[in-house]
Scaffold this motif. Structure first.
Motif, PDB file in Angstrom:
ATOM      1  N   MET A 171      12.428  -4.988   2.792  1.00  0.00           N
ATOM      2  CA  MET A 171      11.410  -5.242   3.139  1.00  0.00           C
ATOM      3  C   MET A 171      10.436  -5.871   2.465  1.00  0.00           C
ATOM      4  N   VAL A 172       9.225  -6.223   2.973  1.00  0.00           N
ATOM      5  CA  VAL A 172       8.533  -7.726   2.142  1.00  0.00           C
ATOM      6  C   VAL A 172       6.797  -6.684   3.250  1.00  0.00           C
TER       7      VAL A 172
ATOM      8  N   SER B   6       2.323   6.148   5.542  1.00  0.00           N
ATOM      9  CA  SER B   6       3.859   5.817   7.040  1.00  0.00           C
ATOM     10  C   SER B   6       4.340   5.046   6.366  1.00  0.00           C
ATOM     11  N   LYS B   7       3.912   3.775   5.024  1.00  0.00           N
ATOM     12  CA  LYS B   7       4.804   3.363   4.667  1.00  0.00           C
ATOM     13  C   LYS B   7       5.541   3.086   4.122  1.00  0.00           C
ATOM     14  N   THR B   8       4.969   4.326   3.002  1.00  0.00           N
ATOM     15  CA  THR B   8       5.943   5.039   2.216  1.00  0.00           C
ATOM     16  C   THR B   8       7.086   5.730   2.506  1.00  0.00           C
ATOM     17  N   ALA B   9       6.942   6.571   3.846  1.00  0.00           N
ATOM     18  CA  ALA B   9       7.947   7.006   4.360  1.00  0.00           C
ATOM     19  C   ALA B   9       8.951   5.720   5.236  1.00  0.00           C
ATOM     20  N   LEU B  10       8.407   4.900   5.655  1.00  0.00           N
ATOM     21  CA  LEU B  10       9.296   3.734   6.019  1.00  0.00           C
ATOM     22  C   LEU B  10      10.620   3.128   4.974  1.00  0.00           C
ATOM     23  N   ASN B  11       9.733   3.163   3.448  1.00  0.00           N
ATOM     24  CA  ASN B  11      10.603   1.949   3.030  1.00  0.00           C
ATOM     25  C   ASN B  11      11.065   3.434   1.821  1.00  0.00           C
TER      26      ASN B  11
ATOM     27  N   LEU C  75       1.040  -1.048   0.272  1.00  0.00           N
ATOM     28  CA  LEU C  75       0.079   0.323  -0.043  1.00  0.00           C
ATOM     29  C   LEU C  75       1.089   1.833   0.135  1.00  0.00           C
ATOM     30  N   GLY C  76       1.869   1.008   0.107  1.00  0.00           N
ATOM     31  CA  GLY C  76       2.558   2.497   0.403  1.00  0.00           C
ATOM     32  C   GLY C  76       3.410   2.116  -0.902  1.00  0.00           C
ATOM     33  N   SER C  77       3.359   1.481  -2.166  1.00  0.00           N
ATOM     34  CA  SER C  77       4.147   1.768  -3.088  1.00  0.00           C
ATOM     35  C   SER C  77       3.955   2.904  -3.796  1.00  0.00           C
TER      36      SER C  77
ATOM     37  N   LEU D  52      15.394   2.112   2.554  1.00  0.00           N
ATOM     38  CA  LEU D  52      16.440   1.937   1.010  1.00  0.00           C
ATOM     39  C   LEU D  52      17.826   2.704   1.653  1.00  0.00           C
ATOM     40  N   SER D  53      16.996   4.057   1.818  1.00  0.00           N
ATOM     41  CA  SER D  53      18.103   4.536   2.397  1.00  0.00           C
ATOM     42  C   SER D  53      19.369   3.571   2.912  1.00  0.00           C
ATOM     43  N   LEU D  54      18.917   3.512   4.557  1.00  0.00           N
ATOM     44  CA  LEU D  54      19.728   3.072   4.568  1.00  0.00           C
ATOM     45  C   LEU D  54      20.059   1.788   4.067  1.00  0.00           C
ATOM     46  N   ALA D  55      19.599   1.072   3.351  1.00  0.00           N
ATOM     47  CA  ALA D  55      20.239  -0.006   2.787  1.00  0.00           C
ATOM     48  C   ALA D  55      21.642  -0.359   2.087  1.00  0.00           C
ATOM     49  N   ILE D  56      21.055   1.611   0.877  1.00  0.00           N
ATOM     50  CA  ILE D  56      21.727   1.952   0.601  1.00  0.00           C
ATOM     51  C   ILE D  56      23.284   2.215   1.365  1.00  0.00           C
ATOM     52  N   GLU D  57      23.314   3.438   2.397  1.00  0.00           N
ATOM     53  CA  GLU D  57      24.503   3.630   3.297  1.00  0.00           C
ATOM     54  C   GLU D  57      24.823   2.504   4.056  1.00  0.00           C
ATOM     55  N   LEU D  58      24.194   1.208   4.514  1.00  0.00           N
ATOM     56  CA  LEU D  58      25.503   0.025   4.750  1.00  0.00           C
ATOM     57  C   LEU D  58      25.545  -1.445   3.807  1.00  0.00           C
TER      58      LEU D  58
END
Length: 257
Positions: free
Chosen positions: A202-203, A178-183, A154-156, A187-193
């Motif tokens: 995400m699932v 809120s799920k859009t923001a979380l995604n 639903l956040g897509s 994703l930003s964290l995935a790139i950083e780490l």
């Protein structure tokens, strides 16, 4: 028969619903699991039901003191994590007996009370990131650490901007956005780490009948848990991926952002 591999996981909001099923599957696959629950009593009851190497931990992700105490407990007992599953979330802050249509109508951006919006985003976005930051030092001690976020299709933005999507009218300002923001944050964290070899995914479980939607979902919790469990157990899913709910054959799809 339970497998033994001594990996350590923490699942938030795991005393019921999707989180409970994930925690149970992790135990069955050899993990030592911390079962996070706002109520320690409810967490201990769930841990007793699951059995095996599972340990209830009081964890209200919106309460900094609760998070601090949970961090201290993990530090004292294990000192590291291999897997963090961010499952805890809320869909609204209104009466629990409302239908999904009533909730959706009340959470459209033209009418949603700002205090309700803040409450949902506080749990689903800010507190989820705060918990992730708090436990990240433990994940950095693992050779193949992973962070799995139970989100929602639903956040897509891609799906909701598609005029042919029959579910786009369900994209509200509180839960959906809120799920859009979380995604986006994850994703930003995935790139950083990436450079630290910490995987972030995400699932979406799909429209599952849980307390989140007053049990008005169309899928059983067992079915809705299939893809989150698969993602939680897999070490081969590319970081930054968003995985969709299982179809009737148990397959999955890579969802668009």
């Amino acid at each position: 028969m339970q497998k033994e591999n001594n990996k350590i996981a923490l699942v938030t909001g795991a005393n019921k619903g999707i989180g409970y099923q994930i925690a149970k599957a992790l135990v069955e696959n050899g993990y030592r699991v911390y079962l996070g629950s706002r109520s320690l009593e409810n967490g201990e009851k769930a841990a007793l039901e699951i059995g095996g190497n599972i340990h209830a931990i009081a964890l209200d992700i919106t309460d900094p003191i609760s998070v601090k105490n949970a961090v201290e407990k993990v530090q004292q007992e294990t000192g590291h994590l291999d897997l963090l599953v961010n499952n805890a979330a809320i869909s609204n802050v209104g009466p629990s007996n409302r239908t999904m249509e009533e909730v959706l109508t009340a959470q459209m951006p033209s009418v949603v009370p700002i205090e309700d919006l803040r409450a949902v985003w506080e749990t689903n976005v800010f507190s989820t990131l705060a918990v992730t930051q708090a436990f990240l030092p433990f994940l950095r001690k693992s050779q193949r650490a992973r962070i799995v976020n139970v989100s929602s299709a639903l956040g897509s933005l891609t799906l909701n901007s598609d005029l042919e999507n029959p579910f786009r009218n369900g994209f509200d300002a509180a839960y959906g956005a809120s799920k859009t923001a979380l995604n986006g944050i994850m994703l930003s964290l995935a790139i950083e780490l990436e450079k630290e070899n910490i995987n972030v995914t995400m699932v979406s479980p799909g429209f599952t009948a849980t307390e989140l939607n007053n049990f008005q979902g169309t899928d059983t919790v067992e079915f809705g848990s299939l893809e989150p469990i698969k993602v939680a157990l897999s070490e081969d899913i590319p970081t930054g991926s968003f995985r969709g709910p299982a179809d009737i054959s148990g397959a999955n799809s890579h969802l668009p952002w």
